[in-house]
Design a protein around this motif. Structure first.
Motif, short mmCIF file in Angstrom:
data_model
loop_
_atom_site.label_atom_id
_atom_site.label_comp_id
_atom_site.label_asym_id
_atom_site.label_seq_id
_atom_site.Cartn_x
_atom_site.Cartn_y
_atom_site.Cartn_z
N SER A 37 0.85 -1.21 0.00
CA SER A 37 0.00 0.00 0.00
C SER A 37 0.88 1.25 0.00
O SER A 37 2.09 1.15 0.07
CB SER A 37 -0.86 0.12 1.26
N THR A 43 -2.10 8.23 1.47
CA THR A 43 -3.41 8.27 0.79
C THR A 43 -4.24 9.44 1.31
O THR A 43 -4.87 10.17 0.53
CB THR A 43 -4.15 6.93 0.95
N GLU A 122 0.57 4.47 -4.17
CA GLU A 122 1.01 3.08 -4.28
C GLU A 122 2.13 2.94 -5.32
O GLU A 122 3.02 2.11 -5.16
CB GLU A 122 -0.17 2.17 -4.65
N PHE A 188 -4.69 -1.77 -4.20
CA PHE A 188 -5.69 -0.69 -4.18
C PHE A 188 -6.02 -0.06 -5.52
O PHE A 188 -7.05 0.57 -5.67
CB PHE A 188 -5.18 0.38 -3.19
N ARG A 202 -11.16 2.51 -0.11
CA ARG A 202 -10.14 2.66 0.93
C ARG A 202 -9.81 1.31 1.56
O ARG A 202 -10.68 0.48 1.74
CB ARG A 202 -10.58 3.66 2.00
N GLU A 203 -8.59 1.15 1.88
CA GLU A 203 -8.04 -0.09 2.47
C GLU A 203 -8.12 -1.28 1.50
O GLU A 203 -8.10 -2.43 1.91
CB GLU A 203 -8.75 -0.44 3.79
N GLY A 204 -8.22 -0.96 0.22
CA GLY A 204 -8.44 -2.00 -0.78
C GLY A 204 -7.24 -2.88 -1.13
O GLY A 204 -7.37 -3.82 -1.92
N SER A 205 -6.09 -2.61 -0.55
CA SER A 205 -4.90 -3.41 -0.90
C SER A 205 -5.03 -4.87 -0.47
O SER A 205 -4.48 -5.76 -1.14
CB SER A 205 -3.64 -2.83 -0.26
#
Ligand code: ASP
Ligand code: MG
Length: 312
Positions: A37, A43, A122, A188, A202-205
């Motif tokens: 991330s 971010t 990223e 992400f 958000r926090e999609g990694s």
């Protein structure tokens, strides 16, 4: 082949990058796809850039973006010796992608600009991590995930085109493993068929890591966090919170449903579908066992407490 995912906290400083590097060096038994991330709170900082730009405050946006730039340039300079100039030149290309846009006027919707700007976090963090691996003589390569993960154009919450992405993983990522031990890429983010950048929420990694684990049929996915394991309650709110050694996929989905912030809720399905175990481990104490999430129902699950914020 396994997938490792490191979040922003695990690469937020030079020391942390070295700690993460040590984990990579201690885990060379299998080939690895590494999902990373953005560094620290990058971010959030990039979100502010997007807001300022969209509100017409171009100078403020450029100023805020400059801070992000400087921080990444400083980190890169610190960790690269041999390859510094070349690495910095490439990093400047990432900056140019955003700056080119910031010099324009916003004509499209906010979410579009958000994704074009925020995705830079990223790209920068993985570039730094890759350069660190090169300096440390790890046999790694860097991949722009926007060439692999295809999404629709629902900016900020884009949906994956699984068929296209699968084909790209087959033809491109698998080939890279013939040559390299570690393939480093971004969490992400993805791209549309028109090469516009997108983000997965958000926090999609964690989700990105699960997509790769699924498509590569990985032996496991490990998510490295700044906690020792998944806990039965938030340790900041409950002093007696305890770690949970094992959980089933469905228990994690249920915990997420009730609001426990364990891992990104979309992460579980791609793993469950291929029965790939998920390890949640501490990058600060990698010797600890952490939590294993698999199809096995845990026998002695402690009560799980989720404190909900109520609005008055
Ligand atoms: N960097 C992104 C975020 O902060 C994605 C992630 O960390 O998973 O939301
Ligand atoms: Mg994060």
């Amino acid at each position: 082949m396994r997938v490792f995912k490191f979040g922003g906290a695990s690469i937020q400083s030079i020391e942390r990058i070295k700690t993460t590097g040590a984990i990579l060096k201690n885990n060379t038994q299998e080939k690895m796809l590494l999902v990373v991330s953005a560094m620290g709170k990058t971010t959030n900082a990039l979100e502010k850039v997007a807001e300022s730009f969209f509100n017409g405050n171009q100078n403020e946006a450029l100023l805020l973006f400059n801070r992000v730039k400087q921080q990444h340039l400083d980190t890169l300079k610190y960790i690269t010796v041999l390859n510094w100039q070349e690495a910095e030149n490439r990093m400047k290309d990432f900056f140019t992608e955003v700056e080119w846009l910031l010099h324009d006027k916003p004509l499209k919707e906010y979410d579009f600009y958000y994704d074009q700007i925020v995705c830079c976090g990223e790209l920068l963090s993985t570039w730094i991590m890759y350069q660190y691996c090169v300096e440390e003589k790890l046999n790694a390569c860097w991949v722009d995930v926007r060439d692999i993960i295809r999404t629709d154009d629902n900016f900020r919450d884009a949906a994956i085109d699984w068929a296209y992405t699968k084909q790209k993983v087959e033809t491109e990522i698998k080939n890279l493993f013939n040559k390299y031990d570690i393939v480093i890429t971004q969490g992400f983010i993805g791209a549309t068929d028109e090469n516009e950048s997108t983000t997965l929420g958000r926090e999609g990694s964690d989700f990105t890591a699960a997509i790769f684990a699924n498509l590569l049929e990985a032996s496991s996915l490990t998510i490295w966090k700044d906690v020792d394991s998944v806990m039965n309650a938030d340790p900041r709110q409950f002093k007696n919170a305890i770690g949970i050694p094992s959980l089933s996929y469905s228990e994690v989905i249920e915990m997420a449903y009730y609001g426990a912030q364990v891992i990104h809720p979309k992460t579980i399905k791609p793993l469950q579908n291929k029965n790939i175990p998920l390890y949640v481990k501490s990058f600060l104490n990698p010797q600890l066992p952490g939590t294993i999430i698999s199809s096995t129902l845990s026998k002695k699950l402690p009560p799980v407490i989720v404190k909900k914020k109520t609005r008055c």
